[in-house]
Design a protein around this motif. Structure first.
Motif, short mmCIF file in Angstrom:
data_model
loop_
_atom_site.label_atom_id
_atom_site.label_comp_id
_atom_site.label_asym_id
_atom_site.label_seq_id
_atom_site.Cartn_x
_atom_site.Cartn_y
_atom_site.Cartn_z
N THR A 1 15.08 -5.10 7.49
CA THR A 1 13.84 -5.21 6.72
C THR A 1 12.86 -4.22 7.32
O THR A 1 12.55 -4.28 8.52
N ARG A 2 12.39 -3.29 6.51
CA ARG A 2 11.52 -2.25 7.03
C ARG A 2 10.15 -2.83 7.41
O ARG A 2 9.72 -3.84 6.84
N PRO A 3 9.48 -2.22 8.39
CA PRO A 3 8.16 -2.72 8.79
C PRO A 3 7.23 -2.83 7.59
O PRO A 3 7.30 -2.03 6.66
N GLU A 4 6.36 -3.82 7.63
CA GLU A 4 5.49 -4.07 6.47
C GLU A 4 4.58 -2.88 6.18
O GLU A 4 4.32 -2.56 5.03
N LYS A 5 4.11 -2.22 7.22
CA LYS A 5 3.24 -1.07 7.02
C LYS A 5 4.08 0.19 6.91
O LYS A 5 5.07 0.36 7.61
N GLY A 6 3.68 1.08 6.02
CA GLY A 6 4.40 2.34 5.85
C GLY A 6 5.22 2.35 4.57
O GLY A 6 5.26 1.36 3.82
N LEU A 7 5.85 3.48 4.30
CA LEU A 7 6.66 3.63 3.09
C LEU A 7 7.77 2.60 3.04
O LEU A 7 8.42 2.31 4.05
N LEU A 8 8.01 2.05 1.86
CA LEU A 8 9.04 1.04 1.63
C LEU A 8 8.81 -0.20 2.47
O LEU A 8 9.74 -0.96 2.76
N GLY A 9 7.56 -0.44 2.85
CA GLY A 9 7.24 -1.56 3.72
C GLY A 9 7.69 -2.89 3.17
O GLY A 9 7.46 -3.22 2.02
N ARG B 1 2.38 -2.18 -3.52
CA ARG B 1 1.90 -3.00 -4.64
C ARG B 1 2.55 -4.38 -4.63
O ARG B 1 1.91 -5.38 -4.96
N ALA B 2 3.83 -4.43 -4.27
CA ALA B 2 4.52 -5.72 -4.25
C ALA B 2 3.97 -6.61 -3.14
O ALA B 2 3.79 -7.82 -3.33
N ARG B 3 3.69 -6.02 -1.99
CA ARG B 3 3.09 -6.81 -0.90
C ARG B 3 1.71 -7.31 -1.31
O ARG B 3 1.35 -8.46 -1.05
N ASN B 4 0.94 -6.43 -1.95
CA ASN B 4 -0.39 -6.84 -2.40
C ASN B 4 -0.32 -7.89 -3.50
O ASN B 4 -1.21 -8.75 -3.62
#
Length: 334
Positions: free
Chosen positions: A240-248, A78-81
């Motif tokens: 920094t975790r990958p953008e795709k996936g959980l906690l992205g 949601r934050a990325r979106n």
């Protein structure tokens, strides 16, 4: 008179006097409220709107800053979106939110529910808003026993038939409030409900049992390892975790994959890693997670194979997602 007071709302009396809701505030609140309670969202909403008071401010924000402010609220896509949508509104719509369902639906991260809610609440469009509260109210009003989620189309049809052309925004919020405060999941207060007369489930005595839900499958358990390394100068080794996936896109600790069996070690650099002897346990939507925590004091000349060092003055535990914060908190207890 009975409307809930929320920082993103314009009260019904003010709306009658011509005060219009801020579409930016309505949109942000609806994104934050997805699968999250009002109580959990209020502080986050107020922090976000203080720091980024307009959609232009949010569009110009650094990704890491937004992800850090979101930490702990969960469902991090949601934050990325949120960022993608703000930037699309500025780049493609001159900083003005579209005022129709179809226009809102074209924005990144905006689905049918959010498009309906924003168009009704912010722009007084006669769109059908169907959240969990409204589903419950409709199931009881019409004594619908078909289980969710399969009954959603039937519930939406019922809700659509009740949506008025006049003041649909106030109506949408009133029905949501009705479900949240009176037609509650357990112990509905039917005696004070303004719709108690036509409510078929109240008459049938089935209101407390509705809506029916299809039984959920048992959640599997996955396992992983996280590595918390701190350099001599106090800097923490993070990634920094990958953008795709959980906690992205979130900041976190380097670690292993999360697997159904004991994971393989995956240390981010050679060091004398010690098992903390305590586990992090966390539950996501689809599975439970158990993390083994490894710690190490790292020399000043350490060159990590994964991640980067964050100065101790720049490191804020509050920027960590909840599961990663749990691991950090365990190290503070040692």
């Amino acid at each position: 008179m009975h409307a809930r007071v929320m920082p993103w709302r314009v009260p019904p009396d003010a709306r009658k006097e011509g005060v219009r809701p801020d579409p930016y505030a309505v949109w942000m609140s609806e994104i934050m409220l997805q699968q999250t309670t009002v109580a959990a969202v209020k502080d986050y909403f107020e922090r976000f709107t203080r720091r980024w008071p307009t959609v232009q401010d949010l569009a110009a924000a650094e990704d890491a800053a937004v992800m850090g402010e979101w930490a702990g609220l969960g469902y991090y896509a949601r934050a990325r979106n949120l960022l993608k949508c703000a930037r699309a509104v500025v780049a493609d719509h001159g900083g003005v939110f579209p005022d129709t369902y179809d226009g809102l639906l074209s924005l990144p991260g905006v689905g049918p529910y959010t498009a309906a809610a924003v168009s009704a609440i912010a722009f007084d469009r006669a769109e059908t808003v169907l959240d969990g509260n409204v589903e419950r109210v409709m199931a009881r009003m019409y004594d619908i026993h078909d289980p969710l989620p399969g009954s959603k189309p039937k519930l939406k049809t019922r809700a659509e038939a009740l949506t008025p052309e006049k003041r649909p925004g106030d109506y949408a919020q009133a029905v949501m409030d009705l479900g949240a405060t009176i037609c509650t999941p357990r112990g509905p207060a039917c005696g004070i409900c303004p719709w108690r007369g036509p409510c078929a489930a109240r008459v049938a005595g089935t209101a407390p049992d509705l809506p029916k839900k299809t039984p959920k499958k048992a959640k599997p358990t996955r396992y992983g390892i996280v590595y918390l390394g701190q350099r001599e100068d106090g800097a923490w080794l993070v990634e920094t975790r990958p953008e795709k996936g959980l906690l992205g896109g979130m900041m976190g600790w380097p670690g292993s994959d999360w697997t159904d069996t004991a994971p393989d070690p995956a240390s981010p650099c050679p060091a004398d890693w010690q098992d903390l002897g305590a586990e992090v346990r966390h539950t996501f939507t689809h599975f439970h997670l158990i993390l083994r925590v490894m710690t190490a004091h790292l020399p000043g000349d350490t060159v990590p194979e994964r991640g980067f060092f964050l100065d101790k003055h720049a490191f804020r535990p509050s920027d960590l997602p909840t599961v990663m914060r749990k691991a950090f908190d365990l190290t503070r207890k040692e």
